[in-house]
Design an enzyme around this catalytic site. Structure first.
Site, short mmCIF file in Angstrom:
data_model
loop_
_atom_site.label_atom_id
_atom_site.label_comp_id
_atom_site.label_asym_id
_atom_site.label_seq_id
_atom_site.Cartn_x
_atom_site.Cartn_y
_atom_site.Cartn_z
N SER A 110 57.80 43.95 137.08
CA SER A 110 57.00 44.39 138.24
C SER A 110 55.63 44.79 137.73
O SER A 110 55.48 45.13 136.55
CB SER A 110 57.66 45.60 138.89
OG SER A 110 56.81 46.17 139.88
N TYR A 133 61.40 54.14 139.01
CA TYR A 133 61.18 52.69 139.06
C TYR A 133 60.09 52.27 138.06
O TYR A 133 60.26 51.32 137.30
CB TYR A 133 60.78 52.32 140.49
CG TYR A 133 60.64 50.83 140.74
CD1 TYR A 133 61.75 50.03 140.94
CD2 TYR A 133 59.38 50.23 140.80
CE1 TYR A 133 61.62 48.67 141.18
CE2 TYR A 133 59.24 48.88 141.04
CZ TYR A 133 60.36 48.09 141.24
OH TYR A 133 60.22 46.75 141.48
N1 LIG Z 1 59.58 43.10 146.56
C1 LIG Z 1 58.60 43.52 145.75
O1 LIG Z 1 57.50 43.87 146.21
C2 LIG Z 1 58.82 43.54 144.25
C3 LIG Z 1 57.70 43.78 143.45
C4 LIG Z 1 57.86 43.80 142.08
C5 LIG Z 1 59.10 43.59 141.52
N2 LIG Z 1 60.17 43.36 142.32
C6 LIG Z 1 61.45 43.13 141.64
O2 LIG Z 1 61.99 41.90 142.07
C7 LIG Z 1 63.41 41.95 141.97
C8 LIG Z 1 64.02 41.48 143.29
O3 LIG Z 1 63.65 42.38 144.31
P1 LIG Z 1 63.55 42.00 145.86
O4 LIG Z 1 62.30 42.59 146.35
O5 LIG Z 1 63.84 40.56 146.03
O6 LIG Z 1 64.73 42.92 146.43
P2 LIG Z 1 66.07 42.61 147.25
O7 LIG Z 1 66.65 43.95 147.50
O8 LIG Z 1 65.80 41.69 148.37
O9 LIG Z 1 66.95 41.82 146.16
C9 LIG Z 1 67.55 42.45 145.07
C10 LIG Z 1 68.84 41.70 144.75
O10 LIG Z 1 69.43 42.33 143.61
C11 LIG Z 1 70.81 42.51 143.88
N3 LIG Z 1 71.33 43.66 143.15
C12 LIG Z 1 70.99 44.97 143.32
N4 LIG Z 1 71.70 45.73 142.50
C13 LIG Z 1 72.50 44.91 141.77
C14 LIG Z 1 73.47 45.11 140.77
N5 LIG Z 1 73.80 46.34 140.35
N6 LIG Z 1 74.08 44.02 140.22
C15 LIG Z 1 73.78 42.77 140.67
N7 LIG Z 1 72.91 42.52 141.64
C16 LIG Z 1 72.27 43.58 142.19
C17 LIG Z 1 70.87 42.77 145.38
O11 LIG Z 1 72.18 42.58 145.92
C18 LIG Z 1 69.85 41.77 145.91
O12 LIG Z 1 70.42 40.50 146.13
C19 LIG Z 1 63.76 43.39 141.60
O13 LIG Z 1 63.98 43.49 140.21
C20 LIG Z 1 62.50 44.15 141.98
O14 LIG Z 1 62.36 45.32 141.22
C21 LIG Z 1 60.06 43.33 143.68
#
Ligand SMILES: NC(=O)c1ccc[n+]([C@@H]2O[C@H](COP(=O)([O-])OP(=O)(O)OC[C@H]3O[C@@H](n4cnc5c(N)ncnc54)[C@H](O)[C@@H]3O)[C@@H](O)[C@H]2O)c1
Length: 258
Positions: free
Chosen positions: A141, A154
């Site tokens: 991130s 985070y």
């Molecule tokens: N959305 C944003 O703005 C953003 C920005 C920077 C980084 N991220 C990172 O991107 C990644 C995906 O996030 P997203 O925004 O798509 O969120 P999201 O909540 O839509 O997806 C996260 C996924 O991870 C799975 N997950 C959560 N805990 C888990 C576990 N213990 N074991 C296995 N699977 C698990 C969830 O079931 C879900 O399918 C994350 O690592 C997040 O930190 C997101």
């Protein structure tokens, strides 16, 4: 000929591909003809099952070492040790550090940091055994490079993820396994929408006001979509990125430039 033709029939293991950024990554690799295994907390089946042609799903909790070990043994049994491993699973909590709960801090680290440690350790070990000259792509991130108010656990967890990425990259470069992190900015997913609700409450703002503030912080004038991130993951998995390892690549519309 597709630029990415080499991905056809390559085995791609995506952890956390049930929603958001992970789901876009799964679709992107499937469209390239790869064999995709999608492991997510949300799936109930404990055994690896092929739900469609060249597409497998299994339950995995990255915070639980036993389930990680079980899934990795199933990958070995089914000859599905990946050429490309993409770790996406992550969670966030929001509170000011002085008011936050230790349990929340531990949970965020268990999934975001220890989860990356466990999955990478066990999967890369199998890739090495099979002499796979593959790729590891970890979704970190921009919070792995900058601080954000209300997100201490985070932010700290993602800084640690970038440290793990660089160290692993250094250690497995000799095996021609290339390891990079992707650092998304503000991407429209379930996680982001929840953060806008809770973050808004912390600052007496509505989710709509937080969205407007988010957009104002992005130089190109829009927040990101999951596909914006999946495109960069595809590039990092492709032959075009064969001279890159140990990098943390921003996909932020210019919001982070270091
Ligand atoms: N959305 C944003 O703005 C953003 C920005 C920077 C980084 N991220 C990172 O991107 C990644 C995906 O996030 P997203 O925004 O798509 O969120 P999201 O909540 O839509 O997806 C996260 C996924 O991870 C799975 N997950 C959560 N805990 C888990 C576990 N213990 N074991 C296995 N699977 C698990 C969830 O079931 C879900 O399918 C994350 O690592 C997040 O930190 C997101």
């Amino acid at each position: 000929m597709s630029l990415f033709e080499e991905l056809n029939k390559k085995i791609v293991f995506v952890v956390g591909g049930a929603s958001g950024i992970g789901a876009a990554i799964v679709e992107t690799f499937r469209n390239e003809g790869a064999v995709v295994v999608n492991a997510d907390y949300l799936y109930e089946n404990r055994q690896l099952v092929a739900s469609q042609e060249n597409y497998w799903q299994v339950h995995l909790d990255v915070a639980n070492e036993a389930t990680v070990e079980q899934v990795v043994s199933q990958l070995v049994e089914h000859s599905l040790v990946p050429d490309i491993f993409v770790e996406v699973a992550g969670i966030s909590t929001m509170d000011f550090l002085t008011e936050s709960q230790t349990n929340d801090f531990d949970r965020v680290f268990a999934v975001n940091t220890r989860g990356v440690y466990l999955t990478s350790k066990l999967i890369v070990r199998e890739m090495q055994k099979q002499h796979k000259k593959g790729r590891v792509i970890i979704i970190a991130s921009q919070a792995g490079k900058n601080p954000y108010r209300g997100m201490s656990a985070y932010v700290a967890s993602k800084h640690a993820v970038i440290g793990l990425t660089k160290t692993l990259a250094l250690e497995v470069a000799k095996d021609q396994i290339l390891v990079n992190a992707v650092c998304p900015g503000i991407i429209e997913t379930k996680m982001k929408h929840t953060e806008r609700e809770i973050g808004g409450q912390l600052r007496n703002m509505t989710a709509e006001e937080v969205l407007a503030e988010d957009i104002s912080q992005v130089p190109i004038g829009r927040t990101g979509q999951p596909q914006d991130v999946a495109n960069v993951v595809l590039f990092l998995a492709s032959p075009l990125a064969s001279y890159m390892t140990g990098q943390a690549i921003n996909v932020t519309g210019g919001m982070t430039m270091h």
